[in-house]
Write a protein that holds these residues in place. Sequence first.
Motif, PDB file in Angstrom:
ATOM      1  N   TRP A  66       0.832  -1.202   0.000  1.00  0.00           N
ATOM      2  CA  TRP A  66       0.000   0.000   0.000  1.00  0.00           C
ATOM      3  C   TRP A  66       0.870   1.257   0.000  1.00  0.00           C
ATOM      4  O   TRP A  66       0.567   2.231  -0.700  1.00  0.00           O
ATOM      5  CB  TRP A  66      -0.923  -0.001   1.204  1.00  0.00           C
ATOM      6  N   GLY A  67       1.959   1.245   0.782  1.00  0.00           N
ATOM      7  CA  GLY A  67       2.852   2.397   0.807  1.00  0.00           C
ATOM      8  C   GLY A  67       3.478   2.658  -0.549  1.00  0.00           C
ATOM      9  O   GLY A  67       3.579   3.806  -0.995  1.00  0.00           O
ATOM     10  N   LEU A  68       3.895   1.581  -1.235  1.00  0.00           N
ATOM     11  CA  LEU A  68       4.499   1.732  -2.560  1.00  0.00           C
ATOM     12  C   LEU A  68       3.473   2.244  -3.571  1.00  0.00           C
ATOM     13  O   LEU A  68       3.758   3.170  -4.353  1.00  0.00           O
ATOM     14  CB  LEU A  68       5.062   0.389  -3.022  1.00  0.00           C
ATOM     15  N   ALA A  69       2.274   1.667  -3.549  1.00  0.00           N
ATOM     16  CA  ALA A  69       1.233   2.101  -4.483  1.00  0.00           C
ATOM     17  C   ALA A  69       0.851   3.555  -4.235  1.00  0.00           C
ATOM     18  O   ALA A  69       0.666   4.338  -5.182  1.00  0.00           O
ATOM     19  CB  ALA A  69       0.002   1.196  -4.351  1.00  0.00           C
ATOM     20  N   ASP A  70       0.752   3.935  -2.962  1.00  0.00           N
ATOM     21  CA  ASP A  70       0.370   5.303  -2.634  1.00  0.00           C
ATOM     22  C   ASP A  70       1.452   6.291  -3.045  1.00  0.00           C
ATOM     23  O   ASP A  70       1.163   7.401  -3.505  1.00  0.00           O
ATOM     24  CB  ASP A  70       0.106   5.416  -1.127  1.00  0.00           C
ATOM     25  N   LEU A  75       3.091  10.543  -7.056  1.00  0.00           N
ATOM     26  CA  LEU A  75       3.874  11.084  -8.172  1.00  0.00           C
ATOM     27  C   LEU A  75       2.983  11.331  -9.386  1.00  0.00           C
ATOM     28  O   LEU A  75       3.127  12.343 -10.079  1.00  0.00           O
ATOM     29  CB  LEU A  75       5.008  10.116  -8.530  1.00  0.00           C
ATOM     30  N   VAL A  76       2.052  10.404  -9.646  1.00  0.00           N
ATOM     31  CA  VAL A  76       1.144  10.565 -10.785  1.00  0.00           C
ATOM     32  C   VAL A  76       0.276  11.808 -10.595  1.00  0.00           C
ATOM     33  O   VAL A  76       0.114  12.627 -11.515  1.00  0.00           O
ATOM     34  CB  VAL A  76       0.270   9.308 -10.963  1.00  0.00           C
ATOM     35  N   ARG A  77      -0.309  11.960  -9.388  1.00  0.00           N
ATOM     36  CA  ARG A  77      -1.159  13.120  -9.121  1.00  0.00           C
ATOM     37  C   ARG A  77      -0.369  14.418  -9.218  1.00  0.00           C
ATOM     38  O   ARG A  77      -0.848  15.421  -9.762  1.00  0.00           O
ATOM     39  CB  ARG A  77      -1.780  13.001  -7.721  1.00  0.00           C
ATOM     40  N   THR A  78       0.856  14.398  -8.682  1.00  0.00           N
ATOM     41  CA  THR A  78       1.682  15.606  -8.700  1.00  0.00           C
ATOM     42  C   THR A  78       1.983  16.042 -10.123  1.00  0.00           C
ATOM     43  O   THR A  78       1.855  17.226 -10.468  1.00  0.00           O
ATOM     44  CB  THR A  78       3.000  15.352  -7.940  1.00  0.00           C
ATOM     45  N   LEU A  79       2.374  15.090 -10.966  1.00  0.00           N
ATOM     46  CA  LEU A  79       2.702  15.440 -12.346  1.00  0.00           C
ATOM     47  C   LEU A  79       1.461  15.883 -13.108  1.00  0.00           C
ATOM     48  O   LEU A  79       1.515  16.825 -13.912  1.00  0.00           O
ATOM     49  CB  LEU A  79       3.354  14.243 -13.042  1.00  0.00           C
ATOM     50  N   ALA A  80       0.327  15.222 -12.865  1.00  0.00           N
ATOM     51  CA  ALA A  80      -0.909  15.600 -13.554  1.00  0.00           C
ATOM     52  C   ALA A  80      -1.346  17.011 -13.159  1.00  0.00           C
ATOM     53  O   ALA A  80      -1.734  17.821 -14.016  1.00  0.00           O
ATOM     54  CB  ALA A  80      -2.011  14.588 -13.245  1.00  0.00           C
ATOM     55  N   ASP A 144      11.951  17.335  -4.998  1.00  0.00           N
ATOM     56  CA  ASP A 144      11.038  17.290  -3.864  1.00  0.00           C
ATOM     57  C   ASP A 144       9.859  16.349  -4.105  1.00  0.00           C
ATOM     58  O   ASP A 144       9.251  15.858  -3.145  1.00  0.00           O
ATOM     59  CB  ASP A 144      10.516  18.692  -3.555  1.00  0.00           C
ATOM     60  N   ASP A 145       9.525  16.091  -5.363  1.00  0.00           N
ATOM     61  CA  ASP A 145       8.449  15.138  -5.645  1.00  0.00           C
ATOM     62  C   ASP A 145       8.818  13.744  -5.137  1.00  0.00           C
ATOM     63  O   ASP A 145       7.994  13.052  -4.534  1.00  0.00           O
ATOM     64  CB  ASP A 145       8.170  15.076  -7.145  1.00  0.00           C
ATOM     65  N   GLY A 151       8.419  10.064   1.579  1.00  0.00           N
ATOM     66  CA  GLY A 151       7.772  10.383   2.855  1.00  0.00           C
ATOM     67  C   GLY A 151       6.441   9.672   3.009  1.00  0.00           C
ATOM     68  O   GLY A 151       6.121   9.167   4.090  1.00  0.00           O
ATOM     69  N   ILE A 152       5.662   9.609   1.934  1.00  0.00           N
ATOM     70  CA  ILE A 152       4.381   8.904   1.982  1.00  0.00           C
ATOM     71  C   ILE A 152       4.591   7.417   2.224  1.00  0.00           C
ATOM     72  O   ILE A 152       3.899   6.791   3.037  1.00  0.00           O
ATOM     73  CB  ILE A 152       3.601   9.135   0.672  1.00  0.00           C
ATOM     74  N   PHE A 153       5.567   6.837   1.527  1.00  0.00           N
ATOM     75  CA  PHE A 153       5.849   5.407   1.703  1.00  0.00           C
ATOM     76  C   PHE A 153       6.213   5.102   3.166  1.00  0.00           C
ATOM     77  O   PHE A 153       5.666   4.177   3.777  1.00  0.00           O
ATOM     78  CB  PHE A 153       6.990   4.991   0.781  1.00  0.00           C
ATOM     79  N   LEU A 154       7.127   5.894   3.724  1.00  0.00           N
ATOM     80  CA  LEU A 154       7.544   5.672   5.108  1.00  0.00           C
ATOM     81  C   LEU A 154       6.403   5.944   6.084  1.00  0.00           C
ATOM     82  O   LEU A 154       6.248   5.235   7.080  1.00  0.00           O
ATOM     83  CB  LEU A 154       8.741   6.563   5.440  1.00  0.00           C
ATOM     84  N   LEU A 155       5.597   6.956   5.789  1.00  0.00           N
ATOM     85  CA  LEU A 155       4.481   7.287   6.673  1.00  0.00           C
ATOM     86  C   LEU A 155       3.480   6.144   6.744  1.00  0.00           C
ATOM     87  O   LEU A 155       3.020   5.772   7.826  1.00  0.00           O
ATOM     88  CB  LEU A 155       3.798   8.559   6.170  1.00  0.00           C
ATOM     89  N   VAL A 156       3.151   5.576   5.588  1.00  0.00           N
ATOM     90  CA  VAL A 156       2.181   4.477   5.564  1.00  0.00           C
ATOM     91  C   VAL A 156       2.753   3.233   6.236  1.00  0.00           C
ATOM     92  O   VAL A 156       2.085   2.600   7.058  1.00  0.00           O
ATOM     93  CB  VAL A 156       1.770   4.163   4.114  1.00  0.00           C
TER      94      VAL A 156
END
Length: 226
Positions: A66-70, A75-80, A144-145, A151-156
Amino acid sequence: MNTAMQTRQDEPEKREPILNTVDRVSELCFGLFMALTFVGAVKAVTAGENAAHKMFFAALGCNLAWGLADAVMYLVRTLADRGKRLKLALTVQREPDQAAAVRALRDALPEALGPLVEDADLERIRVRLAAATTLPPRANFVRDDFVGALGIFLLVVLGTFPVALPFLLVADVKTALIASRVLTLAMLFTAGYVLGRYSGAGEWRAGCAMTALGVLLTIAIIMLGG
């Protein structure tokens, strides 16, 4: 040069956090809900010797996946989002009709902000965009992306690790499952409390609402056999 100007120049530039409070709390809650659901599903099909350890590794694997997918979806949302903003900027910059460019900016405003922004404000933005010489031809990632994705991966993973820990420390699956669910509800309350303080919705109210959501999800999992 006066003292005030010198002081401002000497101060280091402050960089905004890559993930704001809502991002951090939301990602943690998503991870907790996912782990809660996954642990219930695994419990329904896990039995036999070392069942608790099997559930620990299953829950840990869920957190990692889940952390990897998130992180990837971040990254996808940021680029979009960056591409959408850049497309708007380039459209305004290349639009020869000033009125059409202002309309494009207005159409891009959130509905709640529309009545608060005058055309004169948008015209000033149009002028700055028209004079800009540093707009890239396409949206790209920046360092920073990837820091944010990590950070999201580690947080999850780290934030939801306590949900899996009882299955490593307690041999009895039923006791470990109860401890895991209690820890999950406690962490959901804390996350809701922080979110309520940040949004002004009320710490205890938001904490209790998030806990209630966790309880309802737990009941649904149990009714489904988890």
